[in-house]
Design a protein around this motif. Sequence first.
Motif: not given
Length: 479
Positions: A168-179
């Motif tokens: 479960i990630e926490a930056s998807e709505e920003s385009g997943s820059p952290d993923l």
Amino acid sequence: MNAFRAANSLATRVGSTWDESIVPVLTDYIRIPALSPAFDPDWASHGFIGEALTLLRTWAEAQDIENARLEVVSLPGRTPVLLLEIPPPGETVSDPEADTVLLYGHLDKQPEMTGWREGLGPWTPVRDGDRLYGRGGADDGYSLFASLCAIQALRSEGGRHARCVVLIEASEESGSPDLPAYVELLAPRLGRVSLVVCLDSGCADYDRLWLTTSLRGLTGGVLTVRTTTEGLHSGGYGGVLPSTFRIARHLLDRIEDPVTGRVLLPEAWVGIPAERARQAEDTSAILGDPLDELPLVAGVRARDGRHNSTILLDRTWRPTLEVIGADGLPSVQAGGNVLRPFTSLSLSMRLPPTADPEAARHALARRLTEDPPYGADVRFDPREAAPGWNAPETADWLAAAVREASAAHFGNPAAAMGEGGTIPFMGMLGKRFPTAQFMIVGVLGPGSNAHGPNEFLHVPTGKRLTACVADVLAAHASR
């Protein structure tokens, strides 16, 4: 136990978990304004993403899945991820070398948006019949709950599953820059993935299981036009100095036909695969007019004369441009007779699934900034370019499992369609695990209005979808 009774028992177990455990915690989750970093640059100090993560972690730990390993992983300066490693039933160690199912979702949210009906709001959860209103429940806070509920229900019914990893990630709505950084860091723990289950997609109706076959890519950025260092009286200089809004409008015409809306960048177009065109025909036969459910103002027409299947391809395999925000424009009430010094427009361009997002981003920046009208100061601050995704050929076992699960839990045949949204992680996984199968599903159906006002989660669909995931996990283990 026959297949019907087994399906009924599993569905009953899933339904009870949703009613007694999932919906109450999802209600608390909706209350948390866990905006994605693009909309809350100070997310770390505000603490809402951390609050949502703690809520999900606490619930996951309470499920007490045998031999599960749960961890919050944090890299400096990046939003955290929640990682669970769950070995097959009866095994004590989660072996990364074993056959693995990766289940994916995200906990960050889109901003509030205006236009919520009276009594509703982004951070005010309201249960109205089958609908749970509020930001993020369907997009896609429910994903962790549905994933673990499916695994627990399957185990309780005596079924088996392969090693499962829930991310479960926490930056998807920003385009997943952290993923990408986490994918690299956690690659040894992700393991040998043969099936990806993503719960962040949509459904064209609430009557069947919908398998997503493609996702669009995304690029964009902020266009800023400046002509003066301060505002000037429009009566004294209007008609002498160019309006920054007019220059911005002129620049947008380089990107998009102002009459038809057709994107004018060749880099943003691809050929549509014949199979996807056929799927659009099949889907349009099920749905009829895909515009019927839209909340259009009286008299508004959307592209007259276009066949239903063409409209579906417009929103899944063709590029489109939207202005999603603006700065430099005062409110109607506050605006004075001033020639404004600058206009900034936030641009979002959806791209076909197989388009090169970097090439499209460079083309967008080049066309907006070259040879600026009137010598204006024109700048373009690009955002992350997110890849699209096109599903590989579906394996026979997965096609059969999806078909049987839909019949068992929805009472109707499964169907397939492309989605207009973007899930960057799917493109990353497609490259990293080229032989993996994908089950991309979701609860965002007609009227659910992800990212907009009055977003809701259709609870019965959440239950049925969870049961379908459990069935597919069992089919994967026995394939």
